[in-house]
Structures are given as structure tokens and as C-alpha cells.
Design a protein around this motif. Structure first.
Motif, PDB file in Angstrom:
ATOM      1  N   ASP A 142       0.876  -1.170   0.000  1.00 40.90           N
ATOM      2  CA  ASP A 142       0.000   0.000   0.000  1.00 40.90           C
ATOM      3  C   ASP A 142       0.913   1.221   0.000  1.00 40.90           C
ATOM      4  O   ASP A 142       1.849   1.294   0.804  1.00 40.90           O
ATOM      5  CB  ASP A 142      -0.873  -0.023   1.256  1.00 40.90           C
ATOM      6  N   ILE A 143       0.683   2.190  -0.890  1.00 44.33           N
ATOM      7  CA  ILE A 143       1.562   3.363  -0.944  1.00 44.33           C
ATOM      8  C   ILE A 143       1.237   4.379   0.150  1.00 44.33           C
ATOM      9  O   ILE A 143       2.009   5.302   0.374  1.00 44.33           O
ATOM     10  CB  ILE A 143       1.560   4.035  -2.334  1.00 44.33           C
ATOM     11  N   ASN A 144       0.111   4.192   0.834  1.00 41.92           N
ATOM     12  CA  ASN A 144      -0.264   5.019   1.980  1.00 41.92           C
ATOM     13  C   ASN A 144      -0.540   4.085   3.159  1.00 41.92           C
ATOM     14  O   ASN A 144      -1.678   3.942   3.604  1.00 41.92           O
ATOM     15  CB  ASN A 144      -1.493   5.880   1.666  1.00 41.92           C
ATOM     16  N   PRO A 145       0.507   3.451   3.673  1.00 43.40           N
ATOM     17  CA  PRO A 145       0.314   2.376   4.655  1.00 43.40           C
ATOM     18  C   PRO A 145      -0.036   2.864   6.057  1.00 43.40           C
ATOM     19  O   PRO A 145       0.307   3.979   6.456  1.00 43.40           O
ATOM     20  CB  PRO A 145       1.678   1.688   4.665  1.00 43.40           C
ATOM     21  N   LEU A 146      -0.699   1.987   6.789  1.00 47.82           N
ATOM     22  CA  LEU A 146      -0.930   2.209   8.219  1.00 47.82           C
ATOM     23  C   LEU A 146       0.324   1.889   9.013  1.00 47.82           C
ATOM     24  O   LEU A 146       0.553   2.447  10.072  1.00 47.82           O
ATOM     25  CB  LEU A 146      -2.071   1.316   8.716  1.00 47.82           C
ATOM     26  N   ALA A 147       1.118   0.940   8.501  1.00 45.34           N
ATOM     27  CA  ALA A 147       2.357   0.507   9.156  1.00 45.34           C
ATOM     28  C   ALA A 147       3.315   0.047   8.075  1.00 45.34           C
ATOM     29  O   ALA A 147       2.888  -0.292   6.957  1.00 45.34           O
ATOM     30  CB  ALA A 147       2.060  -0.652  10.119  1.00 45.34           C
ATOM     31  N   GLU A 148       4.595   0.015   8.400  1.00 40.78           N
ATOM     32  CA  GLU A 148       5.565  -0.512   7.442  1.00 40.78           C
ATOM     33  C   GLU A 148       5.164  -1.940   7.074  1.00 40.78           C
ATOM     34  O   GLU A 148       4.833  -2.749   7.940  1.00 40.78           O
ATOM     35  CB  GLU A 148       6.979  -0.539   8.034  1.00 40.78           C
ATOM     36  N   GLY A 149       5.149  -2.236   5.790  1.00 37.79           N
ATOM     37  CA  GLY A 149       4.815  -3.575   5.337  1.00 37.79           C
ATOM     38  C   GLY A 149       3.341  -3.803   5.052  1.00 37.79           C
ATOM     39  O   GLY A 149       2.944  -4.914   4.718  1.00 37.79           O
TER      40      GLY A 149
END
Length: 130
Positions: A29-36
Motif C-alpha cells: 500500500d503506498i499510503n500504509p498504516l504501518a511498514e509492510g
């Protein structure tokens, strides 16, 4: 008109892919909630998860499990959270989010803004575990 995710699956739009086979694709996801934070999709464009045929539905979850196992090895966390929301893009997708607490999968909080280089490095770490 093809969805954004169909265009990614077709290679028309670039993405940081972590896993792919003939039927499914996982990418960051290019707008992530968390890394990965990974999105897992069937390449076949269907809007609503419960409209998938049984074989595709089961295959999508099996593919997501394989990605989640690799993700947990690549990005230290307590759990991999799973969410299916499906309102933002009309193409079935499963969110896999590394979690250390409940707030890590809160979709109303501000998203991270990783650089393309950071996304590439994270995708490579996950791919290496598959």
C-alpha cells in the motif's frame, strides 16, 4: 473501465510487488498504516469479496496466508491484522497490516508517507521471505 488494481495487475501502473502468481497479486500500500502494509488482490476484477466464486475466494485467502507468513518474518510484529473493507477501490482486496497493538489497524488514523526507496526496500524484504 478497469480499476486501479486491474491496471496494477496488468503492469500498466507500477507497484511494489511482494508476491505474484497467475491468479493473485500482493503489493505494498503506498499510503500504509504501518511498514509492510500489503494489499492482496485476485487478478480477476470483482468489486465485492462475497461475489467471488468459491475457488477464487479460497485461493485468495490461501495466497494471503502465504504473504502474511512472509510479512511477519520480514517486519517484526505481534500479529498480521487482516481487513476487508472494499469501499475505496471497486476491486476485491485484503489488507495485511503488521500490528503490535489494536491502533495499528485503525484506518482513520494518519497514514505513513514512505519514500519510493523505503517501499522498494520493504517489498524486497518481504519477497525474500516467500
Amino acid at each position: 473501465m478497469a480499476s486501479l488494481f486491474s491496471k496494477i495487475a496488468a503492469g500498466e501502473i507500477p507497484a511494489h510487488k511482494v508476491a505474484e502468481d497467475e491468479s493473485y497479486l500482493a503489493f505494498l500500500d503506498i499510503n500504509p498504516l504501518a511498514e509492510g502494509h500489503v494489499l492482496v488482490i485476485p487478478k480477476k476484477e470483482v468489486d465485492y469479496i462475497f461475489d467471488l466464486d468459491d475457488e477464487t475466494y479460497a485461493g485468495l485467502h490461501a495466497f494471503a496466508k502465504k504473504v502474511a507468513i512472509a510479512l511477519r518474518q520480514a517486519v517484526p510484529c505481534v500479529r498480521i491484522g487482516v481487513a476487508v473493507i472494499g469501499l475505496e477501490i471497486p476491486h476485491v482486496h485484503i489488507h495485511l497490516v503488521p500490528m503490535n497493538n489494536m491502533d495499528d489497524i485503525n484506518f482513520s488514523r494518519p497514514k505513513l508517507k514512505p519514500s519510493p526507496e523505503e517501499l522498494k526496500a520493504t517489498a524486497e524484504k518481504i519477497s525474500a521471505m516467500i
